[in-house]
Write a protein that holds these residues in place. Sequence first.
Motif, PDB file in Angstrom:
ATOM      1  N   HIS A  61      -6.000  -1.116  -4.826  1.00 36.67           N
ATOM      2  CA  HIS A  61      -7.136  -0.400  -3.157  1.00 36.67           C
ATOM      3  C   HIS A  61      -5.925   0.402  -1.708  1.00 36.67           C
ATOM      4  N   LYS A  62      -5.258  -0.296  -1.383  1.00 36.56           N
ATOM      5  CA  LYS A  62      -4.320   0.003  -0.436  1.00 36.56           C
ATOM      6  C   LYS A  62      -3.629   1.053  -1.382  1.00 36.56           C
ATOM      7  N   TYR A  63      -2.952   1.010  -2.638  1.00 40.51           N
ATOM      8  CA  TYR A  63      -2.457   2.132  -2.363  1.00 40.51           C
ATOM      9  C   TYR A  63      -3.033   3.401  -3.004  1.00 40.51           C
ATOM     10  N   LEU A 109      -5.545   4.419  -0.561  1.00 42.38           N
ATOM     11  CA  LEU A 109      -5.896   4.240   0.563  1.00 42.38           C
ATOM     12  C   LEU A 109      -6.273   5.834   1.469  1.00 42.38           C
ATOM     13  N   ASP A 110      -3.714   5.416   1.593  1.00 48.15           N
ATOM     14  CA  ASP A 110      -3.981   7.069   2.273  1.00 48.15           C
ATOM     15  C   ASP A 110      -4.752   8.388   1.447  1.00 48.15           C
ATOM     16  N   ARG A 111      -4.590   8.180   0.190  1.00 49.31           N
ATOM     17  CA  ARG A 111      -5.237   9.432  -0.294  1.00 49.31           C
ATOM     18  C   ARG A 111      -6.758   9.770  -0.040  1.00 49.31           C
ATOM     19  N   ASP A 112      -7.367   8.958  -0.025  1.00 52.97           N
ATOM     20  CA  ASP A 112      -8.926   8.461   0.727  1.00 52.97           C
ATOM     21  C   ASP A 112      -9.200   9.124   1.446  1.00 52.97           C
TER      22      ASP A 112
END
Lengths: 290, 340
Positions: free
Chosen positions: A194-196, A198-201
Amino acid sequence: MVLIQCQTRKEAQPIIRYFRLMYDSSFKSYPVYSKQEMALIISGAGAFCACSASSYLLSRYEEQIKNLLYIHIGLAGSFDTSFETGEMVIGNKVTSTLGKSGYYPDLLMKTHLKEAHIVSLNNFPSKVTPDLIDAVYDIGAYGFSESAFSFLGPHQIIVAKIISSPYKERHPLPSFATDELLFNKLEYLDLLIHKYFLDRDSCLSLQQSTAELLKLHRHLVEHLKLSETLSIELKKHLSWSFKAHLHHDSVTQSLKQVDRIVEETLHSRVLSKKEGIREYKRLKDQLLSF
Amino acid sequence: MNIRDSRINYFHSKYSHVYIEKEASQYPLTLKILKSLPQSNIIMIDHYKDVFSRDRQSYDRQSKSQNLILAVKKHPYLYKGSPLCHSFGYDNFFYTSTILNCPYGCSYCFLKGMVPSGNLVIFVNYEDFFSSVAQHLNRHPVYLSLSYDTDLMALEPLLGYGEKWFWFSYEKPNLTIELRTKSTQINFLKSQPVHPRLLLGWTLSPQSVIDTFEKGAPSLKMRIEAIRTVILMGYRVRLCFDPLLYFPGWENAYKEMIDEVFNGLSSNEISDISIGAFRMPKDYLKRFRRSSDDLISSFPYVVKKGIAAYPHEIEIQLIETIRSHLLHYIEPSKIFTLHK
Ligand code: SF4
């Protein structure tokens, strides 16, 4: 898209259960379980299998290569008494006993998991050698890395291991116990995934506006009868102008501003390529000024 | 905890990982750095390029959690300055890189196009750099830029490199050193005599540019404060308005900044001023654009003689507007401009 690789069915089972993956019959060479945005491959034991399975899976997702996160996960042993049975560790360095140079996955996201140097071996070690003292050992991580690092960036790769046969317990754990061990630790992995992404979202609204800009671009190219070269140049100008307005406004406002500039050009009279170029130059100047 | 809460920073803090070349592990500076970073994970490596030069790294992501690589630099230790930079009329203009990359993350930085990684390489064998400079000095005077492709002073609390170079050069009359910075790390100068051949330069930008494009760098006010302090110590300071950026409201932003800078500073306290609009070697542009997608990287630059820059009219407009505003405060002979 998240790709997961395990060596054995025993290791894969709890992950398939945790993420609710389904057998995917479109893959013929290896067993693959998948759902939207996730696929798990069972490579079989050994460095060679690990290497060729990851190449196989990556070639299937070649078009999404920049948005992939690839996780190698499985059981491992360690002579280091600071690791507990059942503990999940992530590799900050992966080497092999063959003495080739190492691989270094980027560990950028915060996690409570311990980190370890992972050494891939051919067989279960009978004695502690100097390179194994502080390390975690397995069979397939190096083979996996050889292939994964030739397609992906180091921030897209995670090597996760669960300690199943620490020094104190001479024998590997029975399979029902490893199943539980793995299952219980998967939420850590889930969190990292999820953390990975997040940036993309956070870029999603920008992605939508890109689609809008591309539409404007298409209309302009048609209307102005632009050549391929000018069409590329125009795309750059449109995208920059959008960002320049974004500097002050919201995404929607910025789009409106660009839209306003473009509108006039779209209503101009263009009967020939020459007239198109003239209008294009005028538009370009407008897009670059504030 | 809500994992989707975008206000939470999910990245490791700076220097959470320290990669150490085996050869560098016993250098005093390595031990000093490790002592000041007791929480960091240590990873031993054979060569710094094993980590720094990996393929397909994400500069942007790595800058959010920048890590250190401690290494031993091999020959050469000095390089000739690039024609893209001001040499201020000095012959024998050299630069040296005791650090690769920078602790700040300026969006417009050419390093994003030049180096493959967002991590920071620190060469711990500074004595070898000193020996190399000494050899050059036997042949000719040297003008040496120490922060040509990094901000050395920003790392002063961790490395103490500013102070080391200060004393190395202090008694060498044919060595002039230049430290250019955006930082406020000037404490190491406070207890020393004034160095007659140390040129201190500050890169200044409007606060709106700092907020948007100079991640992690001190505010304009703090930089001005640092400049005032070193002037009071007896230094004359170089000001750098470089790179000038083109964005909505640039004209007012730069004019207001200049007024703020010169409020209380007199022209004889300034050694010179350099002005230059954003530019970058064409070869860096591709990687630069891959590393981020913002107002700077996405500008449709014009490429001429291998240099990507603003179209001529915009470049002239930027430089001339700033130059004519500066002339309210400072004589023209002190202003150096760099046109592409
Ligand atoms: S301070 Fe200078 S070297 Fe550092 S990131 Fe900013 S522009 Fe680059």
